[in-house]
Scaffold this motif. Structure first.
Motif, PDB file in Angstrom:
ATOM      1  N   ASP A  35      28.778  89.540  77.293  1.00  0.00           N
ATOM      2  CA  ASP A  35      29.285  89.952  75.985  1.00  0.00           C
ATOM      3  C   ASP A  35      30.415  90.978  76.088  1.00  0.00           C
ATOM      4  N   MET A  36      31.389  90.697  76.958  1.00  0.00           N
ATOM      5  CA  MET A  36      32.536  91.593  77.106  1.00  0.00           C
ATOM      6  C   MET A  36      33.407  91.567  75.848  1.00  0.00           C
ATOM      7  N   ASP A  37      34.080  92.669  75.596  1.00  0.00           N
ATOM      8  CA  ASP A  37      34.973  92.763  74.440  1.00  0.00           C
ATOM      9  C   ASP A  37      36.389  92.323  74.774  1.00  0.00           C
ATOM     10  N   LEU A  38      36.808  92.563  76.022  1.00  0.00           N
ATOM     11  CA  LEU A  38      38.148  92.201  76.461  1.00  0.00           C
ATOM     12  C   LEU A  38      38.072  91.635  77.876  1.00  0.00           C
ATOM     13  N   ALA A  39      38.895  90.623  78.157  1.00  0.00           N
ATOM     14  CA  ALA A  39      38.962  90.038  79.498  1.00  0.00           C
ATOM     15  C   ALA A  39      40.356  90.298  80.059  1.00  0.00           C
ATOM     16  N   PHE A  40      40.439  91.136  81.102  1.00  0.00           N
ATOM     17  CA  PHE A  40      41.716  91.496  81.714  1.00  0.00           C
ATOM     18  C   PHE A  40      41.991  90.565  82.894  1.00  0.00           C
ATOM     19  N   LEU A  41      43.131  89.897  82.864  1.00  0.00           N
ATOM     20  CA  LEU A  41      43.495  88.944  83.902  1.00  0.00           C
ATOM     21  C   LEU A  41      44.405  89.650  84.902  1.00  0.00           C
ATOM     22  N   PHE A  42      43.838  90.074  86.039  1.00  0.00           N
ATOM     23  CA  PHE A  42      44.563  90.910  86.998  1.00  0.00           C
ATOM     24  C   PHE A  42      44.726  90.217  88.346  1.00  0.00           C
ATOM     25  N   SER A  43      45.901  90.366  88.930  1.00  0.00           N
ATOM     26  CA  SER A  43      46.114  89.834  90.281  1.00  0.00           C
ATOM     27  C   SER A  43      45.225  90.566  91.285  1.00  0.00           C
ATOM     28  N   ALA A  44      44.950  91.850  91.053  1.00  0.00           N
ATOM     29  CA  ALA A  44      44.078  92.613  91.951  1.00  0.00           C
ATOM     30  C   ALA A  44      42.695  91.975  92.026  1.00  0.00           C
ATOM     31  N   SER A  45      42.207  91.478  90.897  1.00  0.00           N
ATOM     32  CA  SER A  45      40.898  90.816  90.882  1.00  0.00           C
ATOM     33  C   SER A  45      40.934  89.538  91.708  1.00  0.00           C
ATOM     34  N   ARG A  46      42.031  88.805  91.611  1.00  0.00           N
ATOM     35  CA  ARG A  46      42.173  87.586  92.405  1.00  0.00           C
ATOM     36  C   ARG A  46      42.153  87.910  93.888  1.00  0.00           C
ATOM     37  N   PHE A  47      42.873  88.955  94.288  1.00  0.00           N
ATOM     38  CA  PHE A  47      42.885  89.342  95.699  1.00  0.00           C
ATOM     39  C   PHE A  47      41.497  89.767  96.160  1.00  0.00           C
ATOM     40  N   ARG A  48      40.781  90.536  95.329  1.00  0.00           N
ATOM     41  CA  ARG A  48      39.426  90.945  95.711  1.00  0.00           C
ATOM     42  C   ARG A  48      38.534  89.740  95.907  1.00  0.00           C
ATOM     43  N   GLN A  49      38.696  88.741  95.050  1.00  0.00           N
ATOM     44  CA  GLN A  49      37.851  87.561  95.158  1.00  0.00           C
ATOM     45  C   GLN A  49      38.298  86.626  96.279  1.00  0.00           C
ATOM     46  N   MET A  50      39.416  86.994  96.934  1.00  0.00           N
ATOM     47  CA  MET A  50      39.813  86.340  98.185  1.00  0.00           C
ATOM     48  C   MET A  50      39.271  87.120  99.387  1.00  0.00           C
ATOM     49  N   GLY A  51      38.630  88.281  99.113  1.00  0.00           N
ATOM     50  CA  GLY A  51      38.081  89.101 100.183  1.00  0.00           C
ATOM     51  C   GLY A  51      38.949  90.250 100.601  1.00  0.00           C
ATOM     52  N   MET A  52      39.974  90.583  99.795  1.00  0.00           N
ATOM     53  CA  MET A  52      40.894  91.667 100.128  1.00  0.00           C
ATOM     54  C   MET A  52      40.720  92.848  99.182  1.00  0.00           C
ATOM     55  N   ASN A  53      41.258  93.989  99.586  1.00  0.00           N
ATOM     56  CA  ASN A  53      41.229  95.178  98.750  1.00  0.00           C
ATOM     57  C   ASN A  53      42.210  95.018  97.588  1.00  0.00           C
ATOM     58  N   SER A  54      41.929  95.706  96.478  1.00  0.00           N
ATOM     59  CA  SER A  54      42.789  95.647  95.296  1.00  0.00           C
ATOM     60  C   SER A  54      44.242  96.010  95.593  1.00  0.00           C
ATOM     61  N   LEU A  55      44.442  96.878  96.583  1.00  0.00           N
ATOM     62  CA  LEU A  55      45.788  97.331  96.889  1.00  0.00           C
ATOM     63  C   LEU A  55      46.693  96.198  97.361  1.00  0.00           C
ATOM     64  N   ALA A  56      46.112  95.065  97.730  1.00  0.00           N
ATOM     65  CA  ALA A  56      46.921  93.905  98.120  1.00  0.00           C
ATOM     66  C   ALA A  56      47.835  93.478  96.978  1.00  0.00           C
ATOM     67  N   ALA A  57      47.425  93.773  95.735  1.00  0.00           N
ATOM     68  CA  ALA A  57      48.227  93.389  94.568  1.00  0.00           C
ATOM     69  C   ALA A  57      49.532  94.159  94.488  1.00  0.00           C
ATOM     70  N   THR A  58      49.628  95.274  95.215  1.00  0.00           N
ATOM     71  CA  THR A  58      50.855  96.069  95.189  1.00  0.00           C
ATOM     72  C   THR A  58      51.789  95.726  96.348  1.00  0.00           C
ATOM     73  N   MET A  59      51.375  94.815  97.200  1.00  0.00           N
ATOM     74  CA  MET A  59      52.152  94.462  98.388  1.00  0.00           C
ATOM     75  C   MET A  59      52.787  93.073  98.220  1.00  0.00           C
ATOM     76  N   PRO A  60      53.759  92.717  99.083  1.00  0.00           N
ATOM     77  CA  PRO A  60      54.463  91.430  98.943  1.00  0.00           C
ATOM     78  C   PRO A  60      53.684  90.257  99.508  1.00  0.00           C
ATOM     79  N   TYR A  61      52.409  90.146  99.122  1.00  0.00           N
ATOM     80  CA  TYR A  61      51.568  89.062  99.607  1.00  0.00           C
ATOM     81  C   TYR A  61      51.545  87.887  98.637  1.00  0.00           C
ATOM     82  N   GLY A  62      52.197  88.040  97.511  1.00  0.00           N
ATOM     83  CA  GLY A  62      52.252  86.987  96.505  1.00  0.00           C
ATOM     84  C   GLY A  62      52.895  87.535  95.249  1.00  0.00           C
ATOM     85  N   ASN A  63      53.389  86.639  94.395  1.00  0.00           N
ATOM     86  CA  ASN A  63      54.001  87.062  93.137  1.00  0.00           C
ATOM     87  C   ASN A  63      52.890  87.306  92.123  1.00  0.00           C
ATOM     88  N   ALA A  64      52.771  88.569  91.696  1.00  0.00           N
ATOM     89  CA  ALA A  64      51.654  88.954  90.830  1.00  0.00           C
ATOM     90  C   ALA A  64      51.603  88.129  89.550  1.00  0.00           C
TER      91      ALA A  64
END
Length: 386
Positions: A35-64
């Protein structure tokens, strides 16, 4: 789902707004279940679910922006979402036209945007170089301004009062204080600010929201807000309207349940060697203990004995992790509870003293004045009708 529809939805929740970051379609299903109120679509979440730290979203590992757009179109939108989707927009991307891109998001039935990944989590030489080349926070402010103009809901990630002031000026609907990457777990950061520092920072920023003359939702994200007691502490002490959970939620959903051999035992009925027992998080245990028992007498020695560790070690660890000695943390917690009772109940001051663990009214009054710089009676008179 336009801006007004989102605001109406959130207004019904009062000061109990709960947002969750997503990186896959299955996490949207978790958001619905919870029952969430808002769903935030973040590249950091995608990286975490690939097994990486959130900070990967700030690096040139993909177009956010491409990463978020791809999983949103393929995994989220086909589910005909009812929870407002907030797109994590990398506004400094030089390959997009901000107005065109944000208009495109609206046509996809994305309810709003949030400036994530953001340059606010970059500092030092790199930050200076980015600023010089135009990859600046001003781009993120411009994105929020454009989204507001075309009737989209806007969440502004900020780290300080200056950033909040600028975002408020362009019409943001929510300020979300970003405390940095969360610590702990398999993928967590190694460093973070203390819980008390986080609450104090948020309180200063939220005061700007209150002074703006319009309703701006007050949210927070990351850093020490990684366990239920920590979230409740920051929410109460900063007077926030809600919380946005990323890795903190993922840890509860997955890591907390995926212990060694748990699946083998469950599905095959095989008893595997247990190995070393899981370590107790002493700090979280202490915060939970205080939260549940602040009305009763509590001492550092008492908790240290329960944890089977020495009093000096316990005291040093608590001071380091919480940013203040155990006794000061306990007093602060009790005084915040007392302040809330003074404003929101008709209990007498002596009854409030007893309710927060003080049998001696004079001792309570002295402690309250030392912490709040004002007596309990004066506090009630000043804030009762605000």
């Amino acid at each position: 789902m336009n801006r007004n529809a989102v605001l109406q939805r959130l207004e019904a929740r009062g000061d109990n707004i709960f947002g969750m970051t997503l990186g896959t379609g299955v996490y949207y299903k978790y958001a619905v279940i919870n029952d969430m109120d808002l769903a935030f679509l973040f590249s950091a979440s995608r990286f975490r679910q690939m097994g990486m730290n959130s900070l990967a979203a700030t690096m040139p590992y993909g177009n956010a922006n491409d990463i978020v757009m791809n999983f949103t179109r393929r995994e989220i939108l086909p589910q005909n979402p009812k929870i407002p989707l907030i797109f994590g927009l990398c506004a400094t991307d030089p390959m997009i036209d901000l107005r065109d891109y944000i208009t495109k998001l609206k046509k996809l039935n994305i309810a709003g945007i949030c400036n994530m990944p953001s340059v606010i989590i970059v500092d030092g030489v790199l930050s200076d170089a980015m600023e010089a080349e135009g990859f600046s926070y001003e781009k993120e402010i411009e994105a929020v301004r454009i989204a507001h103009e075309i009737d989209m809901f806007t969440v502004a990630m900020v780290r300080d009062e200056d950033q909040a002031t600028k975002m408020i000026a362009v019409g943001c609907d929510a300020i979300c204080v970003h405390f940095g990457a969360a610590k702990g777990g398999v993928l967590g950061a190694k460093l973070e600010i203390t819980q008390r520092e986080a609450a104090q920072t948020a309180a200063r920023i939220f005061a700007l929201c209150d002074a703006s003359g319009r309703k701006i939702l007050k949210l927070f994200y990351g850093g020490p807000a990684r366990t239920p007691p920590s979230v409740r502490y920051i929410k109460e002490n900063a007077h926030a309207d809600g919380f946005v959970g990323g890795y903190s939620i993922e840890r509860l959903l997955v890591e907390a349940n995926m212990r060694q051999a748990w699946l083998r035992e469950t599905f095959l009925g095989i008893e595997e060697p247990k190995g070393e027992p899981e370590k107790v998080d002493y700090v979280e245990y202490t915060k939970e203990y205080i939260e549940k028992n602040y009305r009763e007498p509590i001492t550092a020695n008492q908790i240290a004995q329960q944890l089977h560790i020495s009093r000096p070690y316990f005291s040093a660890m608590i001071a380091k992790e919480l940013g203040e000695p155990f006794r000061e943390y306990l007093i602060s917690y009790r005084m915040e509870k007392a302040a809330n009772l003074l404003v929101n109940t008709a209990l007498s001051i002596s009854e409030i003293a007893e309710a927060v663990g003080y049998a001696d009214y004079m001792h309570f009054s002295k402690s309250f004045k030392k912490k709040m710089k004002i007596s309990p009676g004066q506090y009630r008179k000043q804030y009762k009708n605000t």
